[in-house]
Design an enzyme around this catalytic site. Structure first.
Site, PDB file in Angstrom:
ATOM      1  CG  ASP A 136      -2.211  -0.722   1.020  1.00 20.47           C
ATOM      2  OD1 ASP A 136      -2.418  -1.216  -0.105  1.00 20.47           O
ATOM      3  OD2 ASP A 136      -3.020  -0.822   1.957  1.00 20.47           O
ATOM      4  CG  ASP A 289      -4.508  -7.440  15.494  1.00 20.01           C
ATOM      5  OD1 ASP A 289      -5.379  -6.749  16.068  1.00 20.01           O
ATOM      6  OD2 ASP A 289      -3.293  -7.172  15.557  1.00 20.01           O
TER       7      ASP A 289
END
Length: 533
Positions: A136, A289
């Protein structure tokens, strides 16, 4: 004569005004102290003592469990089926499951070669593994370097895919989610995830995948982090002490009791079916996460923590990078707790005990209470009792409980026990930053979704870059001064002076030392020397 009178009377006038103001403030303080300040402070002391007891019980409980696990617990091979994967004469490499290795990165100039090289060096049949680099990066030069590195490994026969997006929607969660949508991923059963500074050993998959292959109830296998720069400076040693407790105790206890713990976002292997059943990656918080781990656990999936399987990585070596990281790690869980509370309550797939464990132990005590009580009690309420002699904190709450909690926290890193005083001061100062982030998460205030990638220096350029960063003068106020830390330091210093002059609690030594620590970090200086051992 007139001139002489004016010069002598003017200072007297100022002195008289100052004395009158001091007297008026003293009268106001005495008038509000008994009916307002004393009751409020007593309530604050009671709440802080209650939170201290909750944290104390949690730490003692985990200490007992980890002791039982270490001395009397069954080995992993007996709790879970494990057989090494071997070549099959008839099936050939197809006896090995297809594994996807994802490496999300963003402008990782210093470490991209390390992580890509380590992933491509994993011991696994080349036709049964796909390395997926999710870049990214917004810097075109860095993107070109990462692309060339992927091409270099592809020319060596490695099945490596270089994937980019035209936006950064969802940040890391968005990148991981998009990565799983590619057609070639459909043939994969498992996905290993490594952040850009993580370097798994070649046998990582050979030691972790068999647990997932032979135990269909397992959704995640998490490895331990091994810090390559723990000895770089005092600040990295302090971080090592905190994180070692997390991995040595918290993760191990969660794995051994409820088969649940928070995914650390990297150095783990997921069963792709577990990710899909849990609803995939979501970007509603900065702890994607943990979000995925909680949702997968509520679907009935079990997690396994392998403390013996270690993956090298890097700790933040600048205060600025560490503050950004801690904001995300404190704000995100609090925000996730708020968003998932009712979802956990309503869940019917897991037992009530597990729901209590997730809500009370995992979220409330560890992610909320631990931050708030550290700052509010030891840096605000306890010093305030110096100013209000009518309110006292019992010795068991001011000395015994925090001492035991500190010692229990320190067992994870025995080699750093001689640095425990520095660690206490460091954690107390950082608790201000974490408490602020926790309230931002609970209230969903301004910076609740702030995501700033933690700066990494890498092994090769680390020393040179660190020296350059240290010597470079900084003139921006926000980059150097931290006003809340400085204000807290001034408050503690004032309380210490008051304790010497008028107090009876005799906390002045602690107050002065802690105030000094707040001043040091408030001015942006911390961890600039390396401990001897």
């Amino acid at each position: 004569m007139d001139r002489f009178s004016s010069t002598t009377l003017l200072p007297d006038a100022f002195s008289s005004t100052r004395d009158d103001l001091t007297e008026q403030l003293t009268i106001i303080w005495e008038q509000i102290k008994a009916p307002l300040i004393v009751p409020l402070l007593r309530i604050a002391v009671f709440l802080c003592l209650l939170m201290s007891i909750l944290l104390f019980i949690e730490r003692v409980y985990m200490g007992i469990v980890i002791t039982l696990v270490k001395f009397f617990g069954r080995k992993l091979e007996k709790r879970y089926k494990w057989e090494s994967l071997k070549d099959d004469i008839e099936l050939g490499n197809s006896s090995y499951p297809m594994v996807l290795v994802q490496i999300p990165m963003f402008n990782e100039k210093e470490v991209y070669q390390l992580s890509i090289g380590a992933a491509c060096g994993l011991s696994w049949p080349t036709d049964r593994i796909i390395v997926q680099v999710l870049d990214d990066s917004t810097d075109p030069i860095i993107k070109n370097l990462v692309s060339m590195e992927c091409q270099r490994w592809a020319s060596k026969g490695i099945n490596i895919k270089y994937e980019t997006r035209d936006n950064r929607n969802g940040y890391k969660a968005g990148a991981l989610k998009e990565g799983l949508k590619h057609q070639y991923v459909k043939q994969c059963d498992y996905v290993a995830i490594f952040d850009a500074d993580f370097q798994p050993e070649p046998d990582f998959l050979l030691r972790s995948i068999p647990f997932l292959v032979h135990n269909p109830e397992l959704g995640l296998v998490q490895a331990r982090w091994k810090f390559v720069n723990a000895d770089e400076c005092l600040m990295t040693r302090m971080q090592e002490m905190s994180l070692d407790y997390h991995f040595t105790v918290e993760q191990e206890v969660g794995s051994s009791t409820y088969a649940f713990f928070g995914f650390n976002g990297t150095a783990g292997v997921w069963r792709i079916a577990a990710i899909e059943e849990a609803g995939g990656w979501k970007d509603r918080t900065t702890v994607e996460d943990m979000d995925l781990a909680v949702r997968a656990s509520l679907k009935g999936w079990k997690f396994l923590y392998l403390s013996a399987l270690k993956v090298k990585n890097e700790l933040p070596s600048t205060l600025k990078a560490y503050r950004y990281q801690q904001h995300r790690w404190s704000c995100g869980p609090a925000n996730l707790f708020k968003k998932m509370f009712m979802e956990i309550i309503r869940n019917r797939k897991v037992s009530s005990w597990k729901k209590i464990h997730v809500i009370y132990s995992f979220f409330f005590v560890r992610k909320v209470v631990s931050h708030i009580v550290t700052f509010v009690f030891y840096c605000v309420v306890l010093p305030a009792t110096v100013l209000v002699s009518e309110v006292e904190v019992p010795k068991w709450g001011a000395v015994y409980i925090p001492s035991i909690i500190t010692l229990l926290n320190a067992v994870g890193t025995p080699r750093s026990l001689h640095l425990i005083i520095f660690w206490i001061l460091f954690e107390n100062v950082m608790s201000l930053h974490r408490t602020k982030a926790t309230f931002i998460g609970l209230l969903e205030a301004g910076r609740v979704n702030e995501w700033i990638v933690t700066e990494k220096l890498g092994d090769v350029f680390k020393l040179k870059s660190a020296i350059k960063a240290f010597k470079k003068p900084r003139f921006r106020l926000g980059d150097r001064l931290h006003l809340l830390e400085l204000a807290t330091g001034a408050y503690l210093f004032f309380c210490g002076c008051y304790d010497i002059a008028f107090g009876k609690n005799h906390y002045f030594l602690y107050l002065f030392i802690q105030a000094f620590a707040f001043f040091i970090m408030g001015f942006g200086y911390v961890g600039t020397f390396v401990p001897n051992s």
